[in-house]
Design an enzyme around this catalytic site. Structure first.
Site, PDB file in Angstrom:
ATOM      1  N   GLY A   1      -4.469  57.574  37.102  1.00  0.00           N
ATOM      2  CA  GLY A   1      -3.938  58.875  37.527  1.00  0.00           C
ATOM      3  C   GLY A   1      -4.252  59.938  36.477  1.00  0.00           C
ATOM      4  O   GLY A   1      -4.768  61.011  36.783  1.00  0.00           O
ATOM      5  N   HIS A   2      -3.964  59.613  35.211  1.00  0.00           N
ATOM      6  CA  HIS A   2      -4.283  60.552  34.122  1.00  0.00           C
ATOM      7  C   HIS A   2      -5.793  60.808  34.080  1.00  0.00           C
ATOM      8  O   HIS A   2      -6.243  61.939  33.892  1.00  0.00           O
ATOM      9  CB  HIS A   2      -3.869  59.972  32.763  1.00  0.00           C
ATOM     10  CG  HIS A   2      -2.398  59.720  32.605  1.00  0.00           C
ATOM     11  ND1 HIS A   2      -1.862  58.468  32.493  1.00  0.00           N
ATOM     12  CD2 HIS A   2      -1.351  60.577  32.518  1.00  0.00           C
ATOM     13  CE1 HIS A   2      -0.553  58.544  32.331  1.00  0.00           C
ATOM     14  NE2 HIS A   2      -0.209  59.813  32.354  1.00  0.00           N
TER      15      HIS A   2
ATOM     16  N   ASP B   1       4.421  64.687  39.663  1.00  0.00           N
ATOM     17  CA  ASP B   1       5.614  65.377  39.154  1.00  0.00           C
ATOM     18  C   ASP B   1       5.667  66.763  39.796  1.00  0.00           C
ATOM     19  O   ASP B   1       5.437  67.777  39.135  1.00  0.00           O
ATOM     20  CB  ASP B   1       5.543  65.464  37.629  1.00  0.00           C
ATOM     21  CG  ASP B   1       5.502  64.083  36.997  1.00  0.00           C
ATOM     22  OD1 ASP B   1       6.554  63.446  36.906  1.00  0.00           O
ATOM     23  OD2 ASP B   1       4.402  63.625  36.644  1.00  0.00           O
TER      24      ASP B   1
ATOM     25  N   SER C   1       3.072  55.351  33.937  1.00  0.00           N
ATOM     26  CA  SER C   1       3.131  54.588  32.677  1.00  0.00           C
ATOM     27  C   SER C   1       4.350  53.679  32.667  1.00  0.00           C
ATOM     28  O   SER C   1       4.377  52.674  31.966  1.00  0.00           O
ATOM     29  CB  SER C   1       3.198  55.545  31.491  1.00  0.00           C
ATOM     30  OG  SER C   1       2.172  56.502  31.569  1.00  0.00           O
TER      31      SER C   1
END
Ligand code: AMP
Length: 291
Positions: free
Chosen positions: A36-37, A153, A189
């Site tokens: 994702g990051h 988020d 995470s």
């Protein structure tokens, strides 16, 4: 790829690039990186001359000390993932570098208004204040042209959009789609805290969000859809539901009737074992600029 641990070292490096007229994309993270990051890094890399990834587990955004202490720190492995993804500079500061006067007292207070009081705001007091402070610091330190955040988020993205607007940061924000595991679990995470048994259950949130979305598109009643979703999660013995809300995408307030499907987000949070999971889904993806 260069690694900077201090603010002066990073500023000096970036000033050099800026003098050459290079554009800078910033991807703020807390490390323990996953795909994702990396999708944010790739997006930044494709649209900027230089990609900066910050890795900093920011104490002021944790409302739970155990969560902070348990947060995985894997800088070496993170750097191994960042390099092939096209990251040019890693900023990995110490706490003293970011908060030389300590971070417990006299913290500046930001008021984001009603948007910070919904959803996460009800369960994580002080969280968005800490996010606002660290992101403001990072924006001032890096001075990027663009900054990349995940729709994972969603509320954080809306808060940072307000921060950029109200403080007149000349930074373009890019909201990037949620990257999921094969079974639909949103990458995080914190997923590494799940036992195998819990991991097997974890895709329930994605399943419930997807089903609720289909029901809304089908025209079913909002409160019925919300209650069924809550019931499905609450009846699973592994989960402890915090919220499942069908909200307006701008105010994040719960909606009771649908006027426009494009204005709606479904948001969920639940504890599963030692992990607190959040996820969300837009009914139509055009609104938050997800791309
Ligand atoms: P974190 O390290 O959790 O603070 O996340 C850093 C950035 O990565 C935030 O903008 C997140 O929204 C984003 N992010 C986290 N998980 C995902 C994911 N599964 N897909 C896309 N972006 C994500």
């Amino acid at each position: 790829m260069q690694i900077c641990k201090t603010i002066p070292a990073l500023r000096q490096l970036l000033d050099g690039y800026r003098k050459e007229g290079k554009s800078i994309g910033l991807v703020p993270t807390m490390g323990a990186l996953h795909s994702g990051h990396i999708s944010l890094i790739e997006k930044a890399n494709s649209a900027n001359d230089l990609t900066v990834c910050s890795i900093y587990v920011n104490p002021t955004q944790f409302n739970n000390q155990d969560d902070f202490e348990m947060y995985p720190q894997t800088l070496e492995k993170d750097c191994e993932m960042l390099k092939p993804a096209g990251c040019d500079v890693v900023f990995a500061p110490s706490h003293n570098e970011m908060y030389p006067d300590g971070f417990h007292e006299n913290l500046i207070q930001l008021n984001f208004g009603g948007i910070a009081e919904e959803l996460e705001g009800k369960f994580r007091p002080g969280h968005f204040n800490g996010v606002g402070i660290v992101v403001t610091k990072l924006f001032n330190i890096v001075n990027p042209d663009k900054a990349y955040f995940g729709q994972k988020d969603l509320q954080q993205f809306l808060i940072i959009s307000k921060l950029v607007k109200d403080f007149s940061f000349g930074i373009d924000l890019v909201c990037c789609a949620i990257v999921r595991e094969e079974d639909g679990l949103a990458m995080s995470s914190r997923n590494s805290r799940l036992s195998q048994e819990e991991r097997n259950e974890a895709s329930l949130l994605f399943k419930v969000l997807s089903e609720a979305k289909e029901k809304l598109i089908f025209g079913e009643d909002v409160s019925v859809v919300g209650n069924e979703a809550r019931q499905q999660i609450a009846s699973n013995q592994f989960f402890k539901l915090e919220y499942f809300e069908i909200v307006d995408i701008k105010s994040l307030k719960p909606i009771h009737k649908i006027n426009n499907l494009e204005d709606i987000a479904l948001c969920v949070s639940a504890h599963l074992g030692k992990a607190r999971l959040i996820d969300n889904m837009l009914v139509k993806t055009s609104k938050v600029g997800v791309n």
